[in-house]
Design a protein around this motif. Structure first.
Motif, PDB file in Angstrom:
ATOM      1  N   VAL A   1       5.128 -15.141 -27.125  1.00 22.72           N
ATOM      2  CA  VAL A   1       6.421 -14.648 -27.609  1.00 22.72           C
ATOM      3  C   VAL A   1       7.490 -15.607 -27.087  1.00 22.72           C
ATOM      4  O   VAL A   1       7.873 -15.577 -25.923  1.00 22.72           O
ATOM      5  CB  VAL A   1       6.685 -13.208 -27.138  1.00 22.72           C
ATOM      6  CG1 VAL A   1       8.013 -12.710 -27.687  1.00 22.72           C
ATOM      7  CG2 VAL A   1       5.550 -12.284 -27.564  1.00 22.72           C
ATOM      8  N   ARG A   2       7.963 -16.464 -27.968  1.00 25.05           N
ATOM      9  CA  ARG A   2       8.860 -17.551 -27.574  1.00 25.05           C
ATOM     10  C   ARG A   2      10.328 -17.131 -27.570  1.00 25.05           C
ATOM     11  O   ARG A   2      11.120 -17.580 -26.750  1.00 25.05           O
ATOM     12  CB  ARG A   2       8.650 -18.722 -28.533  1.00 25.05           C
ATOM     13  CG  ARG A   2       9.459 -19.953 -28.230  1.00 25.05           C
ATOM     14  CD  ARG A   2       8.996 -20.626 -26.949  1.00 25.05           C
ATOM     15  NE  ARG A   2       9.709 -21.867 -26.730  1.00 25.05           N
ATOM     16  CZ  ARG A   2       9.329 -23.037 -27.232  1.00 25.05           C
ATOM     17  NH1 ARG A   2       8.231 -23.113 -27.985  1.00 25.05           N
ATOM     18  NH2 ARG A   2      10.012 -24.130 -26.988  1.00 25.05           N
ATOM     19  N   LEU A   3      10.690 -16.252 -28.533  1.00 24.13           N
ATOM     20  CA  LEU A   3      12.094 -15.862 -28.657  1.00 24.13           C
ATOM     21  C   LEU A   3      12.176 -14.385 -29.037  1.00 24.13           C
ATOM     22  O   LEU A   3      11.353 -13.889 -29.798  1.00 24.13           O
ATOM     23  CB  LEU A   3      12.795 -16.712 -29.728  1.00 24.13           C
ATOM     24  CG  LEU A   3      14.325 -16.590 -29.812  1.00 24.13           C
ATOM     25  CD1 LEU A   3      14.986 -17.090 -28.535  1.00 24.13           C
ATOM     26  CD2 LEU A   3      14.861 -17.364 -31.012  1.00 24.13           C
ATOM     27  N   ALA A   4      13.153 -13.689 -28.467  1.00 23.48           N
ATOM     28  CA  ALA A   4      13.303 -12.254 -28.753  1.00 23.48           C
ATOM     29  C   ALA A   4      14.770 -11.909 -28.890  1.00 23.48           C
ATOM     30  O   ALA A   4      15.623 -12.482 -28.208  1.00 23.48           O
ATOM     31  CB  ALA A   4      12.655 -11.421 -27.649  1.00 23.48           C
ATOM     32  N   ARG A   5      15.014 -10.971 -29.763  1.00 15.95           N
ATOM     33  CA  ARG A   5      16.363 -10.421 -29.913  1.00 15.95           C
ATOM     34  C   ARG A   5      16.272  -8.899 -29.985  1.00 15.95           C
ATOM     35  O   ARG A   5      15.336  -8.356 -30.574  1.00 15.95           O
ATOM     36  CB  ARG A   5      17.044 -10.941 -31.182  1.00 15.95           C
ATOM     37  CG  ARG A   5      17.537 -12.352 -31.055  1.00 15.95           C
ATOM     38  CD  ARG A   5      18.396 -12.739 -32.218  1.00 15.95           C
ATOM     39  NE  ARG A   5      18.819 -14.131 -32.131  1.00 15.95           N
ATOM     40  CZ  ARG A   5      19.481 -14.778 -33.080  1.00 15.95           C
ATOM     41  NH1 ARG A   5      19.775 -14.127 -34.204  1.00 15.95           N
ATOM     42  NH2 ARG A   5      19.822 -16.031 -32.934  1.00 15.95           N
ATOM     43  N   GLY A   6      17.272  -8.232 -29.415  1.00 13.09           N
ATOM     44  CA  GLY A   6      17.316  -6.773 -29.467  1.00 13.09           C
ATOM     45  C   GLY A   6      16.530  -6.097 -28.367  1.00 13.09           C
ATOM     46  O   GLY A   6      16.344  -4.878 -28.404  1.00 13.09           O
ATOM     47  N   GLU A   7      16.040  -6.858 -27.361  1.00 16.13           N
ATOM     48  CA  GLU A   7      15.269  -6.258 -26.275  1.00 16.13           C
ATOM     49  C   GLU A   7      16.138  -5.818 -25.101  1.00 16.13           C
ATOM     50  O   GLU A   7      15.626  -5.211 -24.160  1.00 16.13           O
ATOM     51  CB  GLU A   7      14.222  -7.245 -25.748  1.00 16.13           C
ATOM     52  CG  GLU A   7      13.007  -7.420 -26.629  1.00 16.13           C
ATOM     53  CD  GLU A   7      11.907  -8.202 -25.905  1.00 16.13           C
ATOM     54  OE1 GLU A   7      12.190  -8.706 -24.793  1.00 16.13           O
ATOM     55  OE2 GLU A   7      10.799  -8.284 -26.437  1.00 16.13           O
TER      56      GLU A   7
ATOM     57  N   TRP B   1      15.807  -2.291 -24.087  1.00 18.59           N
ATOM     58  CA  TRP B   1      14.438  -1.800 -23.898  1.00 18.59           C
ATOM     59  C   TRP B   1      14.114  -1.637 -22.417  1.00 18.59           C
ATOM     60  O   TRP B   1      14.712  -2.293 -21.547  1.00 18.59           O
ATOM     61  CB  TRP B   1      13.421  -2.776 -24.510  1.00 18.59           C
ATOM     62  CG  TRP B   1      13.474  -2.882 -26.007  1.00 18.59           C
ATOM     63  CD1 TRP B   1      14.467  -2.481 -26.831  1.00 18.59           C
ATOM     64  CD2 TRP B   1      12.480  -3.487 -26.827  1.00 18.59           C
ATOM     65  NE1 TRP B   1      14.186  -2.765 -28.113  1.00 18.59           N
ATOM     66  CE2 TRP B   1      12.947  -3.396 -28.176  1.00 18.59           C
ATOM     67  CE3 TRP B   1      11.254  -4.084 -26.597  1.00 18.59           C
ATOM     68  CZ2 TRP B   1      12.220  -3.876 -29.245  1.00 18.59           C
ATOM     69  CZ3 TRP B   1      10.527  -4.566 -27.665  1.00 18.59           C
ATOM     70  CH2 TRP B   1      10.999  -4.462 -28.986  1.00 18.59           C
ATOM     71  N   GLU B   2      13.142  -0.769 -22.119  1.00 20.53           N
ATOM     72  CA  GLU B   2      12.636  -0.679 -20.756  1.00 20.53           C
ATOM     73  C   GLU B   2      11.933  -1.984 -20.396  1.00 20.53           C
ATOM     74  O   GLU B   2      11.325  -2.635 -21.254  1.00 20.53           O
ATOM     75  CB  GLU B   2      11.657   0.487 -20.631  1.00 20.53           C
ATOM     76  CG  GLU B   2      12.301   1.841 -20.872  1.00 20.53           C
ATOM     77  CD  GLU B   2      11.276   2.959 -20.798  1.00 20.53           C
ATOM     78  OE1 GLU B   2      10.086   2.661 -20.502  1.00 20.53           O
ATOM     79  OE2 GLU B   2      11.652   4.127 -21.030  1.00 20.53           O
ATOM     80  N   ALA B   3      11.987  -2.324 -19.139  1.00 21.03           N
ATOM     81  CA  ALA B   3      11.438  -3.624 -18.697  1.00 21.03           C
ATOM     82  C   ALA B   3       9.958  -3.752 -19.054  1.00 21.03           C
ATOM     83  O   ALA B   3       9.487  -4.829 -19.456  1.00 21.03           O
ATOM     84  CB  ALA B   3      11.644  -3.792 -17.198  1.00 21.03           C
ATOM     85  N   GLY B   4       9.203  -2.662 -18.950  1.00 23.13           N
ATOM     86  CA  GLY B   4       7.772  -2.729 -19.200  1.00 23.13           C
ATOM     87  C   GLY B   4       7.421  -2.910 -20.668  1.00 23.13           C
ATOM     88  O   GLY B   4       6.282  -3.248 -20.993  1.00 23.13           O
ATOM     89  N   ARG B   5       8.382  -2.666 -21.538  1.00 24.85           N
ATOM     90  CA  ARG B   5       8.104  -2.770 -22.977  1.00 24.85           C
ATOM     91  C   ARG B   5       8.570  -4.088 -23.577  1.00 24.85           C
ATOM     92  O   ARG B   5       8.297  -4.371 -24.730  1.00 24.85           O
ATOM     93  CB  ARG B   5       8.785  -1.624 -23.722  1.00 24.85           C
ATOM     94  CG  ARG B   5       8.278  -0.240 -23.322  1.00 24.85           C
ATOM     95  CD  ARG B   5       8.951   0.829 -24.160  1.00 24.85           C
ATOM     96  NE  ARG B   5       8.722   0.607 -25.581  1.00 24.85           N
ATOM     97  CZ  ARG B   5       9.423   1.175 -26.548  1.00 24.85           C
ATOM     98  NH1 ARG B   5      10.441   1.981 -26.237  1.00 24.85           N
ATOM     99  NH2 ARG B   5       9.155   0.920 -27.821  1.00 24.85           N
ATOM    100  N   ARG B   6       9.265  -4.876 -22.803  1.00 22.61           N
ATOM    101  CA  ARG B   6       9.795  -6.137 -23.346  1.00 22.61           C
ATOM    102  C   ARG B   6       8.665  -7.131 -23.568  1.00 22.61           C
ATOM    103  O   ARG B   6       7.718  -7.215 -22.798  1.00 22.61           O
ATOM    104  CB  ARG B   6      10.842  -6.708 -22.408  1.00 22.61           C
ATOM    105  CG  ARG B   6      12.072  -5.790 -22.285  1.00 22.61           C
ATOM    106  CD  ARG B   6      13.091  -6.353 -21.334  1.00 22.61           C
ATOM    107  NE  ARG B   6      14.227  -5.425 -21.189  1.00 22.61           N
ATOM    108  CZ  ARG B   6      15.257  -5.633 -20.385  1.00 22.61           C
ATOM    109  NH1 ARG B   6      15.326  -6.744 -19.641  1.00 22.61           N
ATOM    110  NH2 ARG B   6      16.231  -4.737 -20.320  1.00 22.61           N
TER     111      ARG B   6
END
Length: 270
Positions: free
Chosen positions: A247-253, A256-261
């Motif tokens: 997973v190189r790039l994420a948006r909208g996290e 989120w809870e830390a464990g679900r990112r």
């Protein structure tokens, strides 16, 4: 014959015998009463009624005269031809009890609507509504119905004038126009979306070809993706080897809870 300027005149006459004491007729009494004015009025009334019935029966509209309680006094031939009924079959029947009420909605609703319209017209108000009727051939027509009160000099309702105009073709044309407008709108929106997609794709190609920085290219990809398919969160995964995605790039996290990112995680594929 000596006075042609008088024109035609009408006379009510009687001839009475006068008898003598022996019971024999001795004389005759001729009494003449000029009734020209009364006779002319009767003829004028008959002519007026003839003209009324000619117009009443030849009109393309369904017409009827009702009493204030909504019972049919007379109905025109156009309505009778349409329904296959006779004058005797409809005379003195309440208009809402006629067998021709059909309705796409339950027939009871059409009956209640006509009954309410009659009551309002009897109270002195012009009423108007649209209802479906069924012909003798089983065909359904949409009628624009008007009921008008006829008032006397004191403002009391003495008759109700019922008129129904067939607007079936007009209603069908309006419905076809609405469907056509809806289709045109759909085509227009589809064209606008296709144009927007093409512009977005063009912008993405320019962005990809204008930078050698992979992170910048991925950011641009997500920017342009949001224009085409708006999202609340998105991720870009890159294939590290045959069965590993990163997973190189994420948006909208951020929320989120830390464990679900997912950012930075590796995912094994099969």
């Amino acid at each position: 014959a000596e006075h042609p300027e008088r024109g035609v005149s009408y006379w009510d006459w009687s001839l009475m015998p006068v008898k003598n004491p022996a019971g024999q007729v001795a004389a005759l009494i001729l009494a003449l009463t000029n009734v020209t004015a009364r006779k002319e009025a009767q003829l004028a009334l008959a002519e007026s009624e003839r003209r009324f019935r000619a117009v009443f029966n030849q009109t393309f509209q369904h017409s009827a005269l009702l009493d204030p309680q909504g019972r049919v006094r007379v109905i025109n031939q156009t309505a009778l031809d349409f329904t296959g009924l006779t004058q005797a079959e409809v005379e003195n029947r309440p208009m809402w009890q006629m067998p021709w009420w059909d309705g796409a909605s339950p027939p009871a609703e059409g009956v209640m609507c006509i009954q309410a319209a009659v009551e309002q017209a009897a109270a002195g108000r012009v009423t108007r509504c649209e209802q479906r009727v069924r012909s003798a051939a089983g065909e359904t027509a949409i009628m624009d119905i008007t009921i008008k009160p006829l008032l006397d000099e004191e403002g009391n309702t003495v008759l109700l004038i019922y008129e129904a105009r067939d607007i079936t073709e007009h209603s069908r044309a309006e419905e076809a126009l609405r469907r056509s407008e809806g289709r045109i709108k759909q085509l227009y929106m589809a064209e606008m979306r296709a144009r927007q997609f093409a512009e977005t794709l063009r912008g993405a190609i320019l962005a990809l070809s204008g930078s050698l920085d992979s992170d910048a290219v991925l950011e641009k990809l997500l920017d342009h993706l949001h224009k085409v398919a708006p999202y609340t969160s998105a991720h870009i995964l890159l294939l590290e080897d045959e069965n590993q995605l990163s997973v190189r790039l994420a948006r909208g996290e951020d929320s989120w809870e830390a464990g679900r990112r997912l950012l930075g995680k590796r995912i094994t594929t099969q």
